[in-house]
Design a protein around this motif. Structure first.
Motif, mmCIF file in Angstrom:
data_model
loop_
_atom_site.group_PDB
_atom_site.id
_atom_site.type_symbol
_atom_site.label_atom_id
_atom_site.label_comp_id
_atom_site.label_asym_id
_atom_site.label_seq_id
_atom_site.Cartn_x
_atom_site.Cartn_y
_atom_site.Cartn_z
ATOM 1 N N PRO A 1 -11.616 18.884 -14.138
ATOM 2 C CA PRO A 1 -10.733 17.849 -14.691
ATOM 3 C C PRO A 1 -10.436 18.021 -16.177
ATOM 4 C CG PRO A 1 -12.414 16.850 -13.310
ATOM 5 C CD PRO A 1 -12.753 18.310 -13.433
ATOM 6 N N ASP A 2 -11.385 18.551 -16.943
ATOM 7 C CA ASP A 2 -11.162 18.704 -18.380
ATOM 8 C C ASP A 2 -10.078 19.729 -18.712
ATOM 9 O OD1 ASP A 2 -13.085 16.905 -19.888
ATOM 10 O OD2 ASP A 2 -14.396 17.833 -18.415
ATOM 11 N N TYR A 3 -9.748 20.588 -17.750
ATOM 12 C CA TYR A 3 -8.633 21.508 -17.977
ATOM 13 C C TYR A 3 -7.328 20.732 -18.129
ATOM 14 C CZ TYR A 3 -10.681 26.166 -17.491
ATOM 15 O OH TYR A 3 -11.364 27.326 -17.718
ATOM 16 N N LEU A 4 -7.237 19.547 -17.515
ATOM 17 C CA LEU A 4 -6.017 18.751 -17.605
ATOM 18 C C LEU A 4 -5.772 18.204 -19.007
ATOM 19 C CD1 LEU A 4 -6.151 16.819 -14.218
ATOM 20 C CD2 LEU A 4 -4.818 18.857 -14.791
ATOM 21 N N THR A 5 -6.784 18.192 -19.849
ATOM 22 C CA THR A 5 -6.626 17.691 -21.225
ATOM 23 C C THR A 5 -6.118 18.771 -22.178
ATOM 24 O OG1 THR A 5 -8.875 18.245 -21.941
ATOM 25 C CG2 THR A 5 -8.555 16.102 -20.862
ATOM 26 N N LEU A 6 -6.020 20.003 -21.712
ATOM 27 C CA LEU A 6 -5.703 21.101 -22.622
ATOM 28 C C LEU A 6 -4.314 20.997 -23.248
ATOM 29 C CD1 LEU A 6 -7.465 24.108 -20.881
ATOM 30 C CD2 LEU A 6 -8.263 22.692 -22.779
ATOM 31 N N GLY A 7 -3.377 20.348 -22.589
ATOM 32 C CA GLY A 7 -2.063 20.137 -23.198
ATOM 33 C C GLY A 7 -2.181 19.280 -24.447
ATOM 34 N N ALA A 8 -2.935 18.188 -24.343
ATOM 35 C CA ALA A 8 -3.151 17.313 -25.496
ATOM 36 C C ALA A 8 -3.981 18.023 -26.566
ATOM 37 C CB ALA A 8 -3.841 16.022 -25.063
ATOM 38 N N VAL A 9 -4.944 18.822 -26.149
ATOM 39 C CA VAL A 9 -5.755 19.589 -27.102
ATOM 40 C C VAL A 9 -4.865 20.566 -27.862
ATOM 41 C CG1 VAL A 9 -7.542 21.372 -27.282
ATOM 42 C CG2 VAL A 9 -7.926 19.347 -25.845
ATOM 43 N N ARG A 10 -3.995 21.230 -27.144
ATOM 44 C CA ARG A 10 -3.072 22.180 -27.770
ATOM 45 C C ARG A 10 -2.235 21.479 -28.844
ATOM 46 N NH1 ARG A 10 2.288 24.018 -26.564
ATOM 47 N NH2 ARG A 10 2.555 26.131 -27.339
ATOM 48 N N GLU A 11 -1.737 20.300 -28.521
ATOM 49 C CA GLU A 11 -0.968 19.522 -29.503
ATOM 50 C C GLU A 11 -1.835 19.184 -30.717
ATOM 51 O OE1 GLU A 11 2.336 18.675 -29.507
ATOM 52 O OE2 GLU A 11 2.478 19.964 -27.740
ATOM 53 N N ALA A 12 -3.064 18.733 -30.460
ATOM 54 C CA ALA A 12 -3.980 18.355 -31.540
ATOM 55 C C ALA A 12 -4.334 19.546 -32.430
ATOM 56 C CB ALA A 12 -5.250 17.728 -30.968
ATOM 57 N N LEU A 13 -4.292 20.750 -31.870
ATOM 58 C CA LEU A 13 -4.583 21.959 -32.644
ATOM 59 C C LEU A 13 -3.375 22.450 -33.433
ATOM 60 C CD1 LEU A 13 -6.727 23.995 -30.078
ATOM 61 C CD2 LEU A 13 -7.530 22.749 -32.098
ATOM 62 N N GLY A 14 -2.233 21.766 -33.273
ATOM 63 C CA GLY A 14 -1.039 22.172 -33.998
ATOM 64 C C GLY A 14 -0.137 23.121 -33.231
ATOM 65 N N ARG A 15 -0.254 23.132 -31.923
ATOM 66 C CA ARG A 15 0.569 23.956 -31.030
ATOM 67 C C ARG A 15 0.446 25.456 -31.301
ATOM 68 N NH1 ARG A 15 4.431 21.541 -27.954
ATOM 69 N NH2 ARG A 15 5.701 23.404 -28.110
ATOM 70 N N PRO A 16 -0.785 25.995 -31.301
ATOM 71 C CA PRO A 16 -0.912 27.445 -31.494
ATOM 72 C C PRO A 16 -0.307 28.187 -30.301
ATOM 73 C CG PRO A 16 -2.984 26.542 -30.718
ATOM 74 C CD PRO A 16 -2.070 25.370 -30.998
ATOM 75 N N ARG A 17 0.019 29.445 -30.514
ATOM 76 C CA ARG A 17 0.474 30.292 -29.407
ATOM 77 C C ARG A 17 -0.580 30.170 -28.313
ATOM 78 N NH1 ARG A 17 4.790 31.240 -29.607
ATOM 79 N NH2 ARG A 17 5.014 32.775 -31.238
ATOM 80 N N THR A 18 -0.130 30.079 -27.060
ATOM 81 C CA THR A 18 -1.056 29.846 -25.953
ATOM 82 C C THR A 18 -0.870 30.900 -24.874
ATOM 83 O OG1 THR A 18 -1.037 27.480 -26.434
ATOM 84 C CG2 THR A 18 -1.845 28.138 -24.262
ATOM 85 N N LEU A 19 -1.988 31.403 -24.392
ATOM 86 C CA LEU A 19 -2.016 32.402 -23.333
ATOM 87 C C LEU A 19 -2.907 31.876 -22.218
ATOM 88 C CD1 LEU A 19 -1.620 35.267 -22.126
ATOM 89 C CD2 LEU A 19 -3.534 36.006 -23.569
ATOM 90 N N ALA A 20 -2.328 31.704 -21.030
ATOM 91 C CA ALA A 20 -3.118 31.286 -19.858
ATOM 92 C C ALA A 20 -3.250 32.487 -18.941
ATOM 93 C CB ALA A 20 -2.417 30.138 -19.138
ATOM 94 N N LEU A 21 -4.478 32.744 -18.500
ATOM 95 C CA LEU A 21 -4.765 33.925 -17.690
ATOM 96 C C LEU A 21 -5.499 33.555 -16.415
ATOM 97 C CD1 LEU A 21 -6.195 35.599 -20.776
ATOM 98 C CD2 LEU A 21 -4.382 36.704 -19.496
ATOM 99 N N THR A 22 -5.126 34.217 -15.340
ATOM 100 C CA THR A 22 -5.872 34.063 -14.099
ATOM 101 C C THR A 22 -5.700 35.346 -13.280
ATOM 102 O OG1 THR A 22 -6.408 32.515 -12.307
ATOM 103 C CG2 THR A 22 -4.069 32.981 -12.687
ATOM 104 N N ALA A 23 -6.576 35.501 -12.323
ATOM 105 C CA ALA A 23 -6.532 36.686 -11.468
ATOM 106 C C ALA A 23 -5.752 36.388 -10.187
ATOM 107 C CB ALA A 23 -7.942 37.129 -11.122
ATOM 108 N N THR A 24 -5.208 37.440 -9.624
ATOM 109 C CA THR A 24 -4.540 37.294 -8.340
ATOM 110 C C THR A 24 -5.587 37.109 -7.264
ATOM 111 O OG1 THR A 24 -4.577 39.678 -8.001
ATOM 112 C CG2 THR A 24 -2.594 38.765 -9.009
ATOM 113 N N ALA A 25 -5.151 36.680 -6.117
ATOM 114 C CA ALA A 25 -6.079 36.430 -4.998
ATOM 115 C C ALA A 25 -6.299 37.683 -4.166
ATOM 116 C CB ALA A 25 -5.532 35.304 -4.132
ATOM 117 N N GLU A 26 -6.030 38.850 -4.690
ATOM 118 C CA GLU A 26 -6.197 40.103 -3.943
ATOM 119 C C GLU A 26 -7.642 40.462 -3.782
ATOM 120 O OE1 GLU A 26 -3.845 43.183 -5.685
ATOM 121 O OE2 GLU A 26 -2.082 41.929 -5.722
#
Length: 179
Positions: free
Chosen positions: A154-179
Motif C-alpha cells: 500500500p505504501d507504494y501508492l503514496t509515491l506520487g505524493a512523495v515525488r511531489e514533496a521531493l520537488g518532482r525529481p526525474r523518476t524511473l520506475a522499473l520492473t521485470a517481465t513475467a518471463e
C-alpha cells in the motif's frame, strides 16, 4: 535533469563494472531519462539497476525505493565492493546507523540511498531529502504498485505524493517481465 552522457555512462560501465557495453534496453532507458520520466519493463537479469546506478554515479542524489531488505543489502554490498557510494536505510539497522546513513546522503557523502516505501511516512525524512535535492527517484519492483498483485505494498501508492514533496525529481520506475 539528467544529461545524456552516454559516453560517460559507457566509460563507467567499463571502468567500474567491467561490462563492455550496454545490454538490451539500458541505452534506451538512459537516453529517454535525459528529458522525461521513464517506466522500464525489462527481463530479469538484464541489468535494470544500472539504469539508476549510472546516473547516481554521474549526478549523485539518487533515492531508490526497494521493497526487500535483503535486496537492498545485497545491492549496496555489491556496489560498495566496486567503489560506488551507496547505502540503505531499513529496519535491519539500529536507529543510530539509520541516522548516520541518512546524514551521509543528505550531506553528499553517499550518492545512492535505498529505502522501503514505508520510510516516506516520516515527513521529516522526506523534507530532509527535498532540502538535499534528490535528482533521481528510482522505483524498483514497480509492479508492487498493482493492487491486484500478491506482493502489493500500500505504501507504494503514496509515491506520487512523495515525488511531489521531493520537488518532482526525474523518476524511473522499473520492473521485470513475467518471463
Amino acid at each position: 535533469m539528467i544529461s545524456t552522457g552516454l559516453d560517460n555512462y559507457r566509460r563507467t560501465l567499463k571502468e567500474v563494472f567491467g561490462y563492455p557495453d550496454f545490454r538490451t534496453g539500458q541505452e534506451e532507458v538512459l537516453t529517454r531519462l535525459t528529458d522525461r520520466d521513464v517506466m522500464a519493463v525489462m527481463p530479469t537479469g538484464l541489468g535494470k539497476s544500472l539504469c539508476y546506478v549510472l546516473p547516481a554515479i554521474s549526478k549523485g542524489r539518487t533515492v531508490v525505493v526497494s521493497p526487500l531488505i535483503a535486496l537492498m543489502r545485497d545491492q549496496v554490498q555489491s556496489l560498495k565492493a566496486v567503489g560506488v557510494r551507496a547505502t540503505f536505510i531499513n529496519s535491519s539497522l539500529t536507529r543510530s546507523a539509520q541516522n548516520a546513513n541518512y546524514l551521509d546522503f543528505i550531506e553528499g557523502r553517499t550518492d545512492l540511498l535505498y529505502v522501503a516505501p514505508e520510510r516516506f511516512a516520516n515527513t521529516r525524512f522526506v523534507a530532509g531529502l527535498r532540502k538535499a535535492g534528490v535528482k533521481l527517484l528510482a522505483i524498483d519492483e514497480a509492479h508492487c504498485l498493482s493492487e491486484w498483485g500478491h506482493d502489493f505494498r500500500p505504501d507504494y501508492l503514496t509515491l506520487g505524493a512523495v515525488r511531489e514533496a521531493l520537488g518532482r525529481p526525474r523518476t524511473l520506475a522499473l520492473t521485470a517481465t513475467a518471463e
